[in-house]
Design a protein around this motif. Structure first.
Motif, PDB file in Angstrom:
ATOM      1  N   GLN A  49     126.880  44.911  22.098  1.00 34.11           N
ATOM      2  CA  GLN A  49     126.578  45.925  21.592  1.00 34.11           C
ATOM      3  C   GLN A  49     125.795  45.979  19.964  1.00 34.11           C
ATOM      4  O   GLN A  49     124.863  46.460  19.621  1.00 34.11           O
ATOM      5  CB  GLN A  49     127.504  47.317  21.856  1.00 34.11           C
ATOM      6  CG  GLN A  49     127.039  48.441  21.391  1.00 34.11           C
ATOM      7  CD  GLN A  49     125.646  48.765  22.201  1.00 34.11           C
ATOM      8  OE1 GLN A  49     125.865  48.857  23.592  1.00 34.11           O
ATOM      9  NE2 GLN A  49     124.509  49.516  21.871  1.00 34.11           N
ATOM     10  N   PRO A  50     126.822  45.234  19.299  1.00 35.04           N
ATOM     11  CA  PRO A  50     126.031  45.084  17.903  1.00 35.04           C
ATOM     12  C   PRO A  50     124.741  44.397  17.707  1.00 35.04           C
ATOM     13  O   PRO A  50     123.880  44.518  17.190  1.00 35.04           O
ATOM     14  CB  PRO A  50     127.317  44.449  17.069  1.00 35.04           C
ATOM     15  CG  PRO A  50     128.484  44.777  17.803  1.00 35.04           C
ATOM     16  CD  PRO A  50     128.079  44.863  19.215  1.00 35.04           C
ATOM     17  N   HIS A  51     124.678  43.470  18.711  1.00 34.83           N
ATOM     18  CA  HIS A  51     123.399  42.592  18.864  1.00 34.83           C
ATOM     19  C   HIS A  51     122.296  43.537  19.361  1.00 34.83           C
ATOM     20  O   HIS A  51     121.079  43.389  18.799  1.00 34.83           O
ATOM     21  CB  HIS A  51     123.523  41.399  19.609  1.00 34.83           C
ATOM     22  CG  HIS A  51     124.181  40.259  19.268  1.00 34.83           C
ATOM     23  ND1 HIS A  51     123.540  39.376  18.331  1.00 34.83           N
ATOM     24  CD2 HIS A  51     125.539  39.721  19.390  1.00 34.83           C
ATOM     25  CE1 HIS A  51     124.483  38.410  17.862  1.00 34.83           C
ATOM     26  NE2 HIS A  51     125.632  38.602  18.566  1.00 34.83           N
ATOM     27  N   LEU A  52     122.619  44.277  20.278  1.00 39.38           N
ATOM     28  CA  LEU A  52     121.575  45.211  20.922  1.00 39.38           C
ATOM     29  C   LEU A  52     121.352  46.332  19.865  1.00 39.38           C
ATOM     30  O   LEU A  52     120.030  46.600  19.672  1.00 39.38           O
ATOM     31  CB  LEU A  52     122.073  45.913  22.306  1.00 39.38           C
ATOM     32  CG  LEU A  52     122.456  45.105  23.273  1.00 39.38           C
ATOM     33  CD1 LEU A  52     122.935  45.911  24.524  1.00 39.38           C
ATOM     34  CD2 LEU A  52     121.036  44.437  23.696  1.00 39.38           C
ATOM     35  N   ASP A  53     122.114  46.550  18.974  1.00 34.81           N
ATOM     36  CA  ASP A  53     121.749  47.787  18.038  1.00 34.81           C
ATOM     37  C   ASP A  53     120.763  46.971  16.990  1.00 34.81           C
ATOM     38  O   ASP A  53     119.920  47.508  16.331  1.00 34.81           O
ATOM     39  CB  ASP A  53     123.216  48.151  17.307  1.00 34.81           C
ATOM     40  CG  ASP A  53     123.857  49.028  18.132  1.00 34.81           C
ATOM     41  OD1 ASP A  53     123.805  49.531  19.305  1.00 34.81           O
ATOM     42  OD2 ASP A  53     125.255  49.132  17.724  1.00 34.81           O
ATOM     43  N   ARG A  54     121.164  45.634  16.464  1.00 31.04           N
ATOM     44  CA  ARG A  54     120.329  45.106  15.472  1.00 31.04           C
ATOM     45  C   ARG A  54     119.004  44.828  16.249  1.00 31.04           C
ATOM     46  O   ARG A  54     118.057  44.871  15.449  1.00 31.04           O
ATOM     47  CB  ARG A  54     120.853  43.862  15.068  1.00 31.04           C
ATOM     48  CG  ARG A  54     120.153  42.958  14.148  1.00 31.04           C
ATOM     49  CD  ARG A  54     120.891  41.934  13.542  1.00 31.04           C
ATOM     50  NE  ARG A  54     121.232  40.959  14.415  1.00 31.04           N
ATOM     51  CZ  ARG A  54     121.793  39.640  14.015  1.00 31.04           C
ATOM     52  NH1 ARG A  54     122.433  39.669  13.037  1.00 31.04           N
ATOM     53  NH2 ARG A  54     122.158  38.654  15.192  1.00 31.04           N
ATOM     54  N   LEU A  55     118.651  44.638  17.521  1.00 35.05           N
ATOM     55  CA  LEU A  55     117.468  44.350  18.087  1.00 35.05           C
ATOM     56  C   LEU A  55     116.827  45.589  18.102  1.00 35.05           C
ATOM     57  O   LEU A  55     115.700  45.751  17.815  1.00 35.05           O
ATOM     58  CB  LEU A  55     117.841  43.939  19.679  1.00 35.05           C
ATOM     59  CG  LEU A  55     116.541  43.543  20.270  1.00 35.05           C
ATOM     60  CD1 LEU A  55     115.954  42.305  19.800  1.00 35.05           C
ATOM     61  CD2 LEU A  55     117.041  43.555  21.864  1.00 35.05           C
ATOM     62  N   GLN A  56     117.321  46.845  18.255  1.00 36.73           N
ATOM     63  CA  GLN A  56     116.597  47.868  18.138  1.00 36.73           C
ATOM     64  C   GLN A  56     116.192  48.426  16.820  1.00 36.73           C
ATOM     65  O   GLN A  56     115.001  49.106  16.659  1.00 36.73           O
ATOM     66  CB  GLN A  56     117.582  49.183  18.685  1.00 36.73           C
ATOM     67  CG  GLN A  56     116.913  50.722  18.476  1.00 36.73           C
ATOM     68  CD  GLN A  56     115.654  50.721  19.576  1.00 36.73           C
ATOM     69  OE1 GLN A  56     116.006  50.618  20.673  1.00 36.73           O
ATOM     70  NE2 GLN A  56     114.497  50.739  19.062  1.00 36.73           N
ATOM     71  N   ARG A  57     117.053  48.045  15.631  1.00 32.47           N
ATOM     72  CA  ARG A  57     116.501  48.111  14.332  1.00 32.47           C
ATOM     73  C   ARG A  57     115.292  47.356  14.235  1.00 32.47           C
ATOM     74  O   ARG A  57     114.612  47.686  13.391  1.00 32.47           O
ATOM     75  CB  ARG A  57     117.721  47.725  13.452  1.00 32.47           C
ATOM     76  CG  ARG A  57     118.890  48.807  13.460  1.00 32.47           C
ATOM     77  CD  ARG A  57     119.634  48.805  12.152  1.00 32.47           C
ATOM     78  NE  ARG A  57     120.616  47.433  12.399  1.00 32.47           N
ATOM     79  CZ  ARG A  57     121.568  47.242  12.946  1.00 32.47           C
ATOM     80  NH1 ARG A  57     122.326  47.994  13.440  1.00 32.47           N
ATOM     81  NH2 ARG A  57     122.266  46.024  12.507  1.00 32.47           N
ATOM     82  N   SER A  58     115.503  45.956  14.652  1.00 28.02           N
ATOM     83  CA  SER A  58     114.369  45.202  14.443  1.00 28.02           C
ATOM     84  C   SER A  58     113.021  45.746  15.145  1.00 28.02           C
ATOM     85  O   SER A  58     111.802  45.571  14.500  1.00 28.02           O
ATOM     86  CB  SER A  58     114.372  43.850  14.969  1.00 28.02           C
ATOM     87  OG  SER A  58     115.605  42.925  14.270  1.00 28.02           O
ATOM     88  N   LEU A  59     113.162  46.054  16.213  1.00 23.22           N
ATOM     89  CA  LEU A  59     111.830  46.757  16.880  1.00 23.22           C
ATOM     90  C   LEU A  59     111.609  48.013  16.181  1.00 23.22           C
ATOM     91  O   LEU A  59     110.185  48.115  15.865  1.00 23.22           O
ATOM     92  CB  LEU A  59     112.143  47.253  18.183  1.00 23.22           C
ATOM     93  CG  LEU A  59     112.596  46.278  19.391  1.00 23.22           C
ATOM     94  CD1 LEU A  59     113.372  46.982  20.597  1.00 23.22           C
ATOM     95  CD2 LEU A  59     111.235  45.595  19.786  1.00 23.22           C
ATOM     96  N   ASN A  60     112.367  48.978  15.422  1.00 22.30           N
ATOM     97  CA  ASN A  60     111.967  49.776  14.734  1.00 22.30           C
ATOM     98  C   ASN A  60     111.167  49.553  13.478  1.00 22.30           C
ATOM     99  O   ASN A  60     110.108  50.097  13.145  1.00 22.30           O
ATOM    100  CB  ASN A  60     112.981  50.830  14.442  1.00 22.30           C
ATOM    101  CG  ASN A  60     113.851  51.465  15.515  1.00 22.30           C
ATOM    102  OD1 ASN A  60     113.141  51.591  16.560  1.00 22.30           O
ATOM    103  ND2 ASN A  60     114.846  51.943  15.345  1.00 22.30           N
ATOM    104  N   LYS A  61     111.813  48.510  12.702  1.00 22.04           N
ATOM    105  CA  LYS A  61     111.163  48.088  11.659  1.00 22.04           C
ATOM    106  C   LYS A  61     109.795  47.393  11.715  1.00 22.04           C
ATOM    107  O   LYS A  61     108.902  47.219  10.687  1.00 22.04           O
ATOM    108  CB  LYS A  61     112.316  47.080  10.816  1.00 22.04           C
ATOM    109  CG  LYS A  61     113.475  47.872  10.229  1.00 22.04           C
ATOM    110  CD  LYS A  61     114.095  46.879   9.200  1.00 22.04           C
ATOM    111  CE  LYS A  61     113.406  46.963   7.729  1.00 22.04           C
ATOM    112  NZ  LYS A  61     114.057  46.679   6.515  1.00 22.04           N
TER     113      LYS A  61
END
Length: 297
Positions: A49-61
């Motif tokens: 889940q932390p990896h998926l959360d960071r992946l979502q942040r990377s998509l957003n940025k």
């Protein structure tokens, strides 16, 4: 690992040898893509889940559109680990912008591509000694969005190659003599019993293992300072170590050929790196507690 191991590409499970992308895919042409690497232990995805959360942040940025299969990545990863019979593995997840004419700047109508590949890695051994590496100081020439985990890794690769040419295992990067991180891991220095690591800003990747190590250190009474140090302060440290998904807690024995702290060629690493050794043990114990039991991280 066979070239015909099964991977996942945008809705299809197929052999790697048959997985292809269009020539004008923007990930291929412009490195417009983000990624994550997740470790499995005994077939279990660690800190998914932390990896998926960071992946979502990377998509957003990066302003990238999330693929329609984003919420299926856990199931996709578990299926590939099982089908390829790789309980000890690294799951590589990559999302790229999609295909479109090279000269067109508009992203309208682009459909992102999702790639998931599973690679074998060494079997987890709770009894293994803390690993170690030597590093060379190399200027950090990356962009100013290092907290975004993109596939644009040429500066990291170049830094690692430069360090290897200097006789070290890897690079310790710095911006104007301020240490940032390693090429694929976060860096910590220990002085007078306290831990120091670069703050989680735009100049470093916000490592999943970094956060775990900080939490474990604080839970066990150690002071952690999220404060940037100079190259001279790292050279003067009592202990230095790296943290990361593939490195766990790895002691740094030399920087630019200079021994770190009390390290000598014939010493027992645990004796001269007592705090890093403790953190290694805490981290290994945490991994061990997950094996054979449902993950709650």
């Amino acid at each position: 690992m066979s070239q015909d191991s099964i991977c996942y590409l945008s809705g299809k499970y197929l052999p790697k040898s048959q997985a292809t992308l269009p020539v004008e895919e923007r990930g291929l042409l412009f490195a417009e893509g983000v990624y994550e690497v997740v470790r499995t232990y005994a077939g279990q995805l660690y800190e998914m889940q932390p990896h998926l959360d960071r992946l979502q942040r990377s998509l957003n940025k990066t302003g990238m559109t999330a693929p329609k299969d984003l919420d299926q990545l856990t199931a996709i990863s578990e299926k590939l680990v099982a089908e390829n019979n790789l309980p000890e593995s690294l799951v590589y997840i990559q999302i790229t912008r999609g295909a479109g004419p090279r000269t067109v700047r508009s992203y309208e109508g682009l459909v992102p591509n999702t790639l998931v590949v599973v690679y074998p890695t060494t079997t987890f051994d709770e009894a293994a000694d803390m690993p170690s590496k030597t590093l060379a100081l190399v200027p950090d020439i990356r962009w100013h969005m290092c907290d975004t985990k993109t596939i644009m890794l040429m500066p990291n690769i170049a830094a690692g190659n430069q360090a290897t040419a200097l006789g070290a295992d890897d690079a310790l990067m710095h911006r104007n003599k301020i240490v940032t991180e390693g090429t694929a891991a976060n860096a910590f220095a220990i002085k007078n019993g306290e831990l120091f690591t670069h703050p989680a800003d735009n100049h470093i990747l916000h490592g999943i293992t970094r956060a775990t190590v900080i939490r474990l250190a604080r839970e066990n009474g150690f002071t952690v300072n999220e404060t940037a140090l100079t190259t001279e302060q790292f050279l003067d440290a009592d202990e230095v170590f790296l943290s990361g998904t593939t490195t766990h807690v790895t002691a740094v024995t030399k920087i630019d050929g200079q021994n770190v702290g009390a390290y000598t060629e014939n010493c027992a690493l645990a004796d001269v790196y007592p705090i890093a050794q403790k953190l290694h043990e805490f981290f290994v114990s945490r991994i061990g507690s997950l094996i054979g039991s449902p993950q709650t991280a």
